[in-house]
Design a protein around this motif. Sequence first.
Motif, PDB file in Angstrom:
ATOM      1  N   GLY A 155     -41.499   3.128  -4.901  1.00  0.00           N
ATOM      2  CA  GLY A 155     -40.513   3.133  -3.659  1.00  0.00           C
ATOM      3  C   GLY A 155     -39.469   4.011  -3.867  1.00  0.00           C
ATOM      4  N   ALA A 156     -38.825   4.421  -2.796  1.00  0.00           N
ATOM      5  CA  ALA A 156     -37.688   5.537  -2.886  1.00  0.00           C
ATOM      6  C   ALA A 156     -36.408   5.179  -3.729  1.00  0.00           C
ATOM      7  N   GLY A 157     -35.948   6.008  -4.652  1.00  0.00           N
ATOM      8  CA  GLY A 157     -34.746   5.597  -5.313  1.00  0.00           C
ATOM      9  C   GLY A 157     -35.063   4.860  -6.464  1.00  0.00           C
ATOM     10  N   VAL A 158     -36.030   4.494  -6.815  1.00  0.00           N
ATOM     11  CA  VAL A 158     -36.266   3.722  -8.050  1.00  0.00           C
ATOM     12  C   VAL A 158     -35.919   4.695  -9.418  1.00  0.00           C
ATOM     13  N   PRO A 159     -35.223   4.247 -10.369  1.00  0.00           N
ATOM     14  CA  PRO A 159     -34.667   5.068 -11.346  1.00  0.00           C
ATOM     15  C   PRO A 159     -35.861   5.487 -12.254  1.00  0.00           C
ATOM     16  N   VAL A 160     -36.126   6.713 -12.795  1.00  0.00           N
ATOM     17  CA  VAL A 160     -37.143   7.211 -13.496  1.00  0.00           C
ATOM     18  C   VAL A 160     -36.617   7.509 -14.937  1.00  0.00           C
ATOM     19  N   HIS A 161     -37.215   6.951 -15.737  1.00  0.00           N
ATOM     20  CA  HIS A 161     -36.755   7.222 -17.165  1.00  0.00           C
ATOM     21  C   HIS A 161     -37.352   8.120 -18.190  1.00  0.00           C
ATOM     22  N   ALA A 162     -36.754   8.781 -19.168  1.00  0.00           N
ATOM     23  CA  ALA A 162     -37.441   9.753 -20.047  1.00  0.00           C
ATOM     24  C   ALA A 162     -38.414   8.922 -20.886  1.00  0.00           C
ATOM     25  N   ILE A 163     -39.240   9.253 -20.833  1.00  0.00           N
ATOM     26  CA  ILE A 163     -40.537   8.658 -21.796  1.00  0.00           C
ATOM     27  C   ILE A 163     -40.163   8.849 -23.347  1.00  0.00           C
ATOM     28  N   ALA A 164     -39.202   9.727 -23.733  1.00  0.00           N
ATOM     29  CA  ALA A 164     -38.990  10.015 -25.140  1.00  0.00           C
ATOM     30  C   ALA A 164     -37.780  10.726 -25.471  1.00  0.00           C
ATOM     31  N   ASP A 165     -37.143  10.710 -26.515  1.00  0.00           N
ATOM     32  CA  ASP A 165     -36.220  11.650 -26.814  1.00  0.00           C
ATOM     33  C   ASP A 165     -36.643  13.253 -26.268  1.00  0.00           C
ATOM     34  N   GLY A 166     -35.617  13.948 -26.054  1.00  0.00           N
ATOM     35  CA  GLY A 166     -36.052  15.426 -25.789  1.00  0.00           C
ATOM     36  C   GLY A 166     -34.953  16.156 -25.201  1.00  0.00           C
ATOM     37  N   VAL A 167     -35.364  17.154 -24.871  1.00  0.00           N
ATOM     38  CA  VAL A 167     -34.293  18.105 -24.072  1.00  0.00           C
ATOM     39  C   VAL A 167     -35.014  18.678 -22.763  1.00  0.00           C
ATOM     40  N   VAL A 168     -34.189  18.419 -21.506  1.00  0.00           N
ATOM     41  CA  VAL A 168     -34.493  19.070 -20.324  1.00  0.00           C
ATOM     42  C   VAL A 168     -34.755  20.392 -20.466  1.00  0.00           C
ATOM     43  N   VAL A 169     -35.882  21.085 -19.992  1.00  0.00           N
ATOM     44  CA  VAL A 169     -36.182  22.497 -19.979  1.00  0.00           C
ATOM     45  C   VAL A 169     -36.550  22.911 -18.684  1.00  0.00           C
ATOM     46  N   SER A 170     -36.205  24.313 -18.405  1.00  0.00           N
ATOM     47  CA  SER A 170     -36.786  25.184 -17.202  1.00  0.00           C
ATOM     48  C   SER A 170     -38.021  25.655 -17.365  1.00  0.00           C
ATOM     49  N   MET A 171     -38.820  24.696 -17.020  1.00  0.00           N
ATOM     50  CA  MET A 171     -40.531  25.113 -16.663  1.00  0.00           C
ATOM     51  C   MET A 171     -40.956  24.565 -15.327  1.00  0.00           C
ATOM     52  N   PRO A 172     -40.288  25.129 -14.207  1.00  0.00           N
ATOM     53  CA  PRO A 172     -40.791  24.627 -13.030  1.00  0.00           C
ATOM     54  C   PRO A 172     -42.207  24.488 -12.722  1.00  0.00           C
ATOM     55  N   ILE A 173     -42.911  23.554 -12.048  1.00  0.00           N
ATOM     56  CA  ILE A 173     -44.095  23.498 -11.714  1.00  0.00           C
ATOM     57  C   ILE A 173     -44.392  23.317 -10.375  1.00  0.00           C
ATOM     58  N   GLY A 174     -45.022  24.247  -9.744  1.00  0.00           N
ATOM     59  CA  GLY A 174     -45.122  24.454  -8.277  1.00  0.00           C
ATOM     60  C   GLY A 174     -45.516  23.374  -7.669  1.00  0.00           C
ATOM     61  N   GLY A 175     -44.969  23.073  -6.414  1.00  0.00           N
ATOM     62  CA  GLY A 175     -45.110  21.964  -5.630  1.00  0.00           C
ATOM     63  C   GLY A 175     -44.594  20.575  -5.780  1.00  0.00           C
TER      64      GLY A 175
END
Length: 237
Positions: free
Chosen positions: A135-155
Amino acid sequence: MPLSFPNASARPGDAAHIRLGIFRGMSRRRLGVLTLALSMSLVVIHDLPASASTVAQDAAPVFESQKLELTEASLAASAMKVPVAIERDDFSLTYYTPVQWPIDPGTRISSYFGHRASPCPGCSTNHSGVDFTPGAGVPVHAIADGVVVSMPIGGLGTQVVIRHTIDGTTVYSAYGHLQSGSATAVGTRVRMGDVIGRVGNTGMSSGTHLHLSIMVGDWNFIDPLPWMRAHVTEPWG
Ligand SMILES: [Zn+2]
């Protein structure tokens, strides 16, 4: 003591991994067995003076004193038993990186990993992940510790990709079609469970859903469901 670090991909900065490297490779069941065995050895050694003092009809204060000394002795003994057990049985213990689901794992799944009929114009026929419909707006949680990176996936529209080190291996988790403006910024260090975005319908999408991709090592997309089931350590909620 024959310590070894069989996983060469461990990163130098991963102190916890290296420190607990001797535990690597042991199944959870065996870890439990060894833990139980160590506990039992403590109990056995610890209980000896209790039986002896009962037979000898010792007074309580003497028993308390013996108990303290033998507890320390048993701790030292158990510490020495660890490498012996590993060497004799040719297995080691494994340290598991904590992993959790990004959303309620009971959420309906609308599309699985792999080949599929394209669900919308421009949608993939070789699906790189799994789609959940919480459903719209449901929070999405990081599955583990890490760092957000710039690796865009098309679409995938508004998306977050997190680089993790999980059980000594580089793993990426990607979350797609998030609500515009909800995605955690590239470069952010996140902890397991942090909200990194909210479920939306951006990008090439046939409806509001969360796309989850898991990539292992050098950008290899794998089926997220069996990987998650094998690696999740934390109960949901
Ligand atoms: Zn998808």
